[in-house]
Design an enzyme around this catalytic site. Structure first.
Site, PDB file in Angstrom:
ATOM      1  N   ASP A  90       6.464  46.685 -45.970  1.00 40.62           N
ATOM      2  CA  ASP A  90       6.714  45.301 -46.373  1.00 40.62           C
ATOM      3  C   ASP A  90       5.411  44.515 -46.291  1.00 40.62           C
ATOM      4  O   ASP A  90       4.329  45.077 -46.424  1.00 40.62           O
ATOM      5  CB  ASP A  90       7.813  44.698 -45.505  1.00 40.62           C
ATOM      6  CG  ASP A  90       8.667  43.703 -46.276  1.00 40.62           C
ATOM      7  OD1 ASP A  90       8.153  42.621 -46.578  1.00 40.62           O
ATOM      8  OD2 ASP A  90       9.827  44.020 -46.567  1.00 40.62           O
TER       9      ASP A  90
ATOM     10  N   HIS B  17       8.032  37.691 -45.039  1.00 39.00           N
ATOM     11  CA  HIS B  17       9.107  38.598 -45.454  1.00 39.00           C
ATOM     12  C   HIS B  17       9.246  39.798 -44.520  1.00 39.00           C
ATOM     13  O   HIS B  17      10.348  40.147 -44.072  1.00 39.00           O
ATOM     14  CB  HIS B  17       8.860  39.059 -46.891  1.00 39.00           C
ATOM     15  CG  HIS B  17      10.002  39.788 -47.508  1.00 39.00           C
ATOM     16  ND1 HIS B  17      10.139  41.155 -47.455  1.00 39.00           N
ATOM     17  CD2 HIS B  17      11.066  39.337 -48.219  1.00 39.00           C
ATOM     18  CE1 HIS B  17      11.235  41.516 -48.099  1.00 39.00           C
ATOM     19  NE2 HIS B  17      11.816  40.425 -48.571  1.00 39.00           N
TER      20      HIS B  17
ATOM     21  N   SER C  50      17.084  42.259 -49.902  1.00 38.53           N
ATOM     22  CA  SER C  50      16.073  42.534 -48.873  1.00 38.53           C
ATOM     23  C   SER C  50      16.668  42.435 -47.478  1.00 38.53           C
ATOM     24  O   SER C  50      16.267  43.155 -46.560  1.00 38.53           O
ATOM     25  CB  SER C  50      14.919  41.530 -48.964  1.00 38.53           C
ATOM     26  OG  SER C  50      13.994  41.877 -49.925  1.00 38.53           O
TER      27      SER C  50
END
Length: 844
Positions: A256, A313, A599
């Protein structure tokens, strides 16, 4: 005798790399027909899957099967030039050379031809490249089975076509390259090349929906372990597990954007500690990006060597999977919600691979922006991204695992000590479907090849957030899942709601948190039986309705992915768009935020897999296969269509992007379906499938073992599991019906559509309850026959109180293809699990 005379079967239309191939095009007079074999590879369509004797007959004619193109076509190697012996066989519909035009998607071919410009005909293979290309495309070159190895092909492209070696990279059964249009067109004509695809654009799948609100989470371990009353059990709660599962000694790898401030230990002059969610549980922060950009002063900046999370994220995703608040207290607002702050597996360890691109200052918007993913070219290789954590860093990339392959294996002479090896790899990223980059290849092909050879490696991917994107829906109205998420051996995860209040009309302007609405403020409860519009639907995206991968069931499962509360990175750059960075639920809360998207659903399932591995290891299963984890997760899944009122595809706000479309139907189709896969994750039920040895069971059969399903047997190899299962407990003796669910899963050979075909069926003393995957049942049973996960469920089976429940479970091998790397058929491994429960007759 020509192919039209060889059989009464009219043949069927098949799909190859975006091309629709009709039987007529392969017959004399057809546009793809060739009298003799001009290639060493041919397409053969048969009247049915070949018998063992028919396979031997074709083999004697030098036909070497490579991959199945469902339902009954094959891509095969065939070196003789005379095709008539094959065409004359009574069970052959046609046999024709694999045409060179099939190696490029038609829409992409047009783009490449236009980009190349008026340069005349493309040079034949062997013509050197003289000019340095001005514009390069990142591509994946898929090679035919039984062709040159990737190493041999790389050397050929360097020596004969003059392509610089630093623009080519080895993968397991393919090459990755940065090539000009003219180079791509030249290479596409080579006989060893099966197909060339653009490397799909990859981005993170966070998706902040305007009408998301705070989550009201159920009472269960962690944030996301839902214990629901779904009709599968009588009594208040289905989970009766006396053990504490927290993911201890399990490792989850996440690829990520990085983690928090990018350092495990703070320096003497640093003010920030690492985010408390991850204290003492980080194995490695791995810098994978080489992105570059400019800061707000115009200074050059780079991501090389950086593992901090400037977008937020990666930190957020990691917190969902394994974050733990420890002794910290939640903010008063979150405490009032009753939300728990631990991740699903709060004692698991983390390997974070930082793959996000570099931020760059946009003077117009006065914000930092950056490409979604920017990896070093060599880091695109499957061997590096996935196999490093599998082998414990570093993988010996080019060690030969089996003859003719480049499957990395640990080098026994290496000075590196392999102290740990991760077995769960979570990816909240994926390729975005476009008209020229869609479907199964190349992402699905590469991952299926790797995972077939590493059967105890569970790889998870997000289904994607383009389900309501108007452009995607226009091009792919019947399925939006693409790239890596389309791989048969990957666990693909869609999103569902999370029992929360949502404002569904006219979200107000202003900060995003203003869109959260409690019941008191006019919010409407949206329960977890609903699937949001943004979650990509199956089947796999394709402009070709006859593509052989269209029967593959994706997503595999859905999990809570709306308004999930998790860790906020302390390194989020000022100026990053708030939609991208996320927002804290209240001023001054620097640790957590809400977020939404597929996600968010993926790490929920990754954490669940860690708990299941922990439970299996406690039961003398030290190396559970990915197929077993997949089977347990899917066997525990809740079919959302069983809810009353029925589960639905949530229509959301009709004024948001995407508008009203075909995804706004009211009722959820029964599982497995394109919206929910096999249903919604239920960790409690899956764990009970491991811990309850009285009413549940599982078996893990390893590939190539003597216990596996052996190829080329007449009748087909079949395993039988006797089902004498204990009677109802004493307090349920009033119950007179039993319920049984069984899930079968296996890692399949790479190839568009199912290559190794297994079939699941259940038989009972009363044959009225018999059920089997395949034709003869409903459409779902027929579709599962073309999928490498199969789940059967039978309810309200009558039995006498106090007597043992009886059933027999059958697993049959209808077809096992050749593993072309090894050159032989390998005994097919699989995993199976089952669960029985008792209820009052008529319970839904």
């Amino acid at each position: 005798m020509d192919s039209a005379e060889a059989t009464d079967s009219p043949g069927v239309t098949i799909g190859v790399n975006g091309h629709t191939i009709t039987p007529e095009s392969q017959m004399p007079g057809g546009d793809l027909f060739n009298e003799s074999a001009s290639s060493n590879y041919i397409l053969v369509q048969l009247t049915d899957l070949p018998t063992v004797d028919q396979e031997k007959e074709l083999h004697e004619l030098h036909v070497q099967f490579c991959s199945v193109i469902p339902p009954t076509s094959w891509l095969a190697k065939y070196e003789p030039s005379d095709l008539s012996p094959v065409r004359d066989l009574p069970f052959v519909v046609y046999a024709n050379p694999y045409h060179e035009s099939l190696s490029l998607n038609p829409a992409w071919l047009d783009q490449l031809m236009e980009e190349r410009g008026p340069q005349g005909l493309v040079g034949a293979p062997g013509t050197p490249t003289t000019a340095a290309p001005a514009e390069l495309h990142d591509v994946v070159i898929m090679l035919h089975a039984r062709a040159r190895t990737p190493e041999e092909m790389l050397n050929y492209l360097v020596s004969d076509l003059g392509i610089p070696k630093d623009r080519l990279f080895l993968e397991i059964m393919s090459l990755k390259g940065s090539l000009a249009a003219s180079e791509i067109l030249r290479i596409s004509k080579m006989d060893d090349v099966k197909s060339i695809h653009p490397e799909p654009r990859v981005e993170s799948f966070s998706h902040l929906v305007y009408h998301t609100i705070r989550a009201t989470l159920p009472e269960a371990r962690g944030n996301f372990m839902e214990v629901v009353e779904d009709g599968d059990h009588t009594g208040p709660a289905p989970m009766q597990v006396d053990e504490d599962f927290d993911g201890d000694d399990e490792i989850i790898t996440i690829a990520d954007s990085g983690l928090d401030d990018g350092r495990i230990q703070k320096g003497p002059n640093d003010m920030m500690d690492l985010h408390p969610f991850f204290k003492d549980r980080i194995i490695l922060l791995d810098a994978r990006s080489n992105g570059t950009g400019l800061d707000f002063k115009g200074n050059f900046i780079t991501r090389a060597g950086k593992t901090d999370d400037w977008t937020g994220h990666g930190t957020y995703v990691a917190g969902i999977a394994l974050g733990s608040y420890g002794e910290l207290q939640a903010s008063p607002a979150i405490q009032a919600l009753g939300s728990r702050l631990d991740g699903v597996a709060p004692k698991a360890s983390l390997v974070m691979q930082a793959i996000m691109g570099c931020p760059s200052w946009d003077a117009t918007t006065r914000r930092y922006r950056g490409p979604p993913v920017q990896l070093k070219p060599e880091n695109f290789a499957v061997a590096k991204v996935y196999l490093d954590p599998f082998y414990g860093y570093p993988a010996n990339y080019l060690a030969t695992g089996v003859p003719g392959s480049t499957v990395p294996i640990p080098d026994p002479n290496s000075t590196v000590k392999y102290r740990w090896r991760a077995r769960i790899h979570s990816n909240s990223t994926g390729g975005i479907p476009t008209q020229t980059s869609h479907g199964y290849a190349p992402g699905g092909t590469r991952l299926d090849e790797m995972l077939y050879r590493l059967p105890d490696y569970l790889l998870l991917y997000a289904a994607g957030n383009e389900g309501d994107d108007p452009d995607v829906v226009q091009h792919f109205p019947d399925g939006q899942i693409t790239g890596s998420a389309s791989a048969k051996n990957v666990l693909t995860v869609g999103a569902c709601f999370n029992d929360q209040y949502v404002r569904v009309r006219n979200p107000p302007p202003g900060p995003l948190w203003n869109a959260y609405r409690s019941q008191a403020r006019g919010g409407e409860m949206v329960e977890s039986r609903h699937v949001p519009r943004f979650s990509c639907r199956g089947p796999v995206a394709s402009t070709n309705p006859s593509a052989p991968y269209r029967d593959i069931i994706k997503p595999d499962i859905v999990a809570p992915g709306v308004a999930i509360y998790s860790a906020l990175s302390q390194a989020v750059l000022e100026g990053v768009p708030r939609k991208r960075a996320g927002v804290a639920p209240e001023p001054g809360d620097t640790y957590c935020k809400f977020g939404t998207g597929t996600s968010m659903a993926v790490p929920v399932v990754a954490g669940a897999a860690a708990l299941l591995r922990q439970a299996l290891r406690r039961r003398n299963c030290p190396d559970p296969s990915a197929a077993l984890l997949k089977a347990l997760i899917i066997n525990g899944a809740v079919d959302l269509s069983r809810y009353r009122p029925k589960g639905a595809v949530w229509p959301g706000n009709p004024t948001t992007n995407g508008g009203a479309n075909l995804l706004t139907k009211d009722d959820m189709e029964p599982a497995p379906s394109n919206a929910q896969g096999f249903g919604r994750l239920n960790i409690a039920d899956s764990l009970e499938n491991v811990t309850d040895t009285t009413h549940c069971g599982w078996t893990d059969i390893k590939f190539g073992s003597v216990e596996a399903l052996q190829p080329d047997q007449t009748p087909p190899a079949e395993h039988i599991y006797p089902g004498d299962i204990a009677p109802p407990p004493a307090h349920q003796l009033h119950s007179h019906v039993a319920n049984l669910k069984v899930t079968l899963a296996w890692n399949d050979l790479q190839g568009e559509g199912l290559q190794n075909r297994l079939a699941l069926r259940i038989e009972f003393p009363d044959p009225r309850f018999n059920i089997a995957v395949g034709p003869g049942g409903d459409a779902r049973l027929a579709r599962m026959a073309n999928n490498n996960v199969q789940k059967l469920e039978v309810r309200n089976i009558k039995l006498s109180a106090g007597l043992a429940f009886q059933a027999r479970i059958f697993v049959r091998a209808d077809n096992i293809n050749v593993d072309v790397v090894r050159g032989v058929k390998v005994a097919q491994g699989y995993a199976i699990c089952w669960k029985i429960w008792y209820s009052v007759e008529g319970t839904p």
